[in-house]
Scaffold this active site. Structure first.
Site, PDB file in Angstrom:
ATOM      1  N   GLY A 216       0.820  -1.198   0.000  1.00 39.78           N
ATOM      2  CA  GLY A 216       0.000   0.000   0.000  1.00 39.78           C
ATOM      3  C   GLY A 216       0.861   1.257   0.000  1.00 39.78           C
ATOM      4  O   GLY A 216       1.930   1.318  -0.619  1.00 39.78           O
ATOM      5  N   SER A 217       0.412   2.259   0.731  1.00 39.52           N
ATOM      6  CA  SER A 217       1.022   3.593   0.657  1.00 39.52           C
ATOM      7  C   SER A 217       2.429   3.677   1.226  1.00 39.52           C
ATOM      8  O   SER A 217       3.095   4.711   1.064  1.00 39.52           O
ATOM      9  CB  SER A 217       0.122   4.607   1.360  1.00 39.52           C
ATOM     10  OG  SER A 217      -1.111   4.718   0.674  1.00 39.52           O
ATOM     11  N   VAL A 218       2.913   2.646   1.888  1.00 39.03           N
ATOM     12  CA  VAL A 218       4.315   2.626   2.310  1.00 39.03           C
ATOM     13  C   VAL A 218       5.229   2.832   1.099  1.00 39.03           C
ATOM     14  O   VAL A 218       6.286   3.463   1.180  1.00 39.03           O
ATOM     15  CB  VAL A 218       4.630   1.294   3.026  1.00 39.03           C
ATOM     16  CG1 VAL A 218       6.129   1.043   3.111  1.00 39.03           C
ATOM     17  CG2 VAL A 218       4.019   1.290   4.422  1.00 39.03           C
TER      18      VAL A 218
END
Length: 482
Positions: A216-218
């Site tokens: 995801g947004s990591v």
């Protein structure tokens, strides 16, 4: 000699020749393979007559061998079983060994070349041979905080010393009791093995290194690094941030999390886009940068599709192979085919924390002979330099904003600046999202970098994983006098 006898003699000669060839093949060509086969219980039985070395954390034996009165001279025991099981693994008469018990087996069993002098001395003195100790890099406070934070969920925590690469914590849940796999009761071992096989989530899997997941947004930290490294972007550079983004060549509309709006104007600074984790902004940014730049940065951080040894085997991390700009846009927000281990996620945070230098992660600090003399010690080693110090400073500023003002507020530590990034990764329809957080503290003098992964946590990285990261970082800083 008549024909029938001649045929029999030739047949016997051929069979003897094949037998000799097979024996030599097994003893010479396949000897190491068979000896190291975890299912070779004969080798294990021989090793049970020798005192196996201990696995040690901060002066405490977390795996040790004790003498018994039964036919196997020594019994392997794990005093803090469930706490360290993801790292120690097990040493089983029936099922072989795993994790550190497997990767460091030769040294623990006393067969390693570094113990040759000791073996010669044992031969001349008549002293019973024994294995060497393996001293790990783990911080007990970090390990305890990580396992406590993961209680009741499926997930992993990996913590690193960003300046050296030493693994400070490696937790994975659900966990198990390696004592029940390492007993001298074969039936009891098989019964417990069957119980573990029947679990919904396999407790024997170290989720910190043994599998990879959509981050995801990591992954937006990697895309940010790629943008800043071009010299064409700064944290204040304004980029498009629409409410929805039509992916190139498709009719698919990409939305922000929960259908939210990142900006009333449809654009925002790069630092603000990371702070609120704007999907449309980073999808477009990845497309604008192009696959080559994003891939080069991902691989520089360690996402090269290759397994590594720390010495435990670590599954590969990769950004996948996007076939077009639409897939590249989705990859740029950590979806599509992007896959990352929690260790890899911690490595990204650690590289930013260490002025852009990624240190090779390692779990073994020292190897000690039975007399406790140190026969080998790990020297920290740089793995790559994905970003220059200036870019690392810019990313630190942006990640600090995430915790101070954005989606990572739950990772705040009073009086300590914390840098971080949340991640919420879609898995499939009707399946709860994965939740992530990566970060480091103190942001202005990093002592610990951490990654927290909760499988199918159902919330967001900010509300599920960030609080766990806070407790883990706080535990280490308290121990360091921070």
């Amino acid at each position: 000699m008549n024909a029938p006898l001649r045929r029999v003699a030739i047949s016997v000669l051929v069979l003897f020749t094949l037998l000799i060839i097979n024996v030599n093949y097994i003893q010479v060509v396949r000897s190491d393979e068979l000896r190291n086969d975890p299912g070779n219980t004969r080798v294990l039985s021989e090793e049970y007559d020798r005192e196996r070395g201990s696995i040690v954390v901060a002066g405490t034996e977390i795996a040790t061998s004790v003498a018994t009165d039964d036919r196997l001279t020594y019994l392997r025991q794990y005093p803090q079983a469930e706490l360290y099981a993801p790292v120690t693994g097990y040493y089983s008469l029936v099922y072989g060994n795993a994790q550190t018990e497997r990767s460091m087996n030769e040294f623990l069993a006393g067969n390693d070349a570094r113990l040759f002098a000791r073996r010669i001395a044992d031969l001349f003195t008549g002293r019973d041979p024994s294995g060497g100790d393996v001293v790990l890099t783990l911080d007990p406070a970090v390990q305890e905080a990580a396992m406590a934070g993961l209680e009741g969920v499926t997930g992993a925590v990996v913590a690193l010393d960003p300046s050296s690469g030493a693994v400070l914590g490696m937790a994975s849940t659900p966990t198990y009791d390696p004592n029940l796999l390492s007993s001298h009761d074969p039936q009891g071992i098989r019964d417990y093995w069957d119980q573990l096989n029947g679990a919904d989530r396999d407790p024997r899997l170290n989720r910190g290194i043994g599998d990879n997941y959509p981050p995801g947004s990591v992954f937006k930290v990697v895309v940010s690094a790629a943008a800043l490294s071009t010299g064409e972007y700064t944290p204040d550079t304004v980029i498009p941030a629409p409410d929805t983004l039509t992916l190139p060549g498709t009719n698919t509309e990409l939305e922000n999390f929960g259908g939210s709006s990142c900006s009333s104007t449809g654009e925002q600074s790069l630092i603000d886009a990371l702070t609120v984790s704007c999907n449309t902004a980073f999808a477009q940014l990845g497309i604008d940068l192009g696959e080559d730049r994003v891939r080069e940065m991902a691989e520089a951080f360690g996402m090269d599709g290759e397994k590594r040894e720390i010495p435990l085997t670590v599954e590969a991390s990769t950004m996948g192979d996007p076939e077009n700009d639409a897939q590249l846009g989705v990859s740029s927000i950590g979806q599509q085919d992007v896959r990352m281990t929690p260790l890899q996620a911690a490595m990204i945070a650690a590289a930013v924390a260490n002025d852009g230098t990624l240190m090779a992660p390692y779990l073994v600090d020292q190897l000690r002979a039975p007399d406790l003399s140190v026969v080998d010690e790990t020297d920290p080693e740089g793995l790559s330099e994905p970003i220059i110090p200036e870019v690392a400073d810019q990313l630190t500023e942006m990640m600090t904003s995430v915790v101070a003002n954005g989606s990572g507020r739950a990772a705040r530590i009073p009086g300590v600046p914390v840098a971080g990034k949340t991640g919420t990764a879609e898995v499939s329809e009707d399946v709860p999202d994965h939740n992530w957080f990566i970060g480091f503290a103190p942001a202005d003098d990093p002592q610990i970098a951490v990654a927290v992964f909760v499988a199918n946590g159902g919330g967001t990285g900010g509300d599920v994983s960030a609080p766990i990261a806070r407790e883990v970082m706080q535990a280490h800083l308290d121990g360091e006098g921070g």
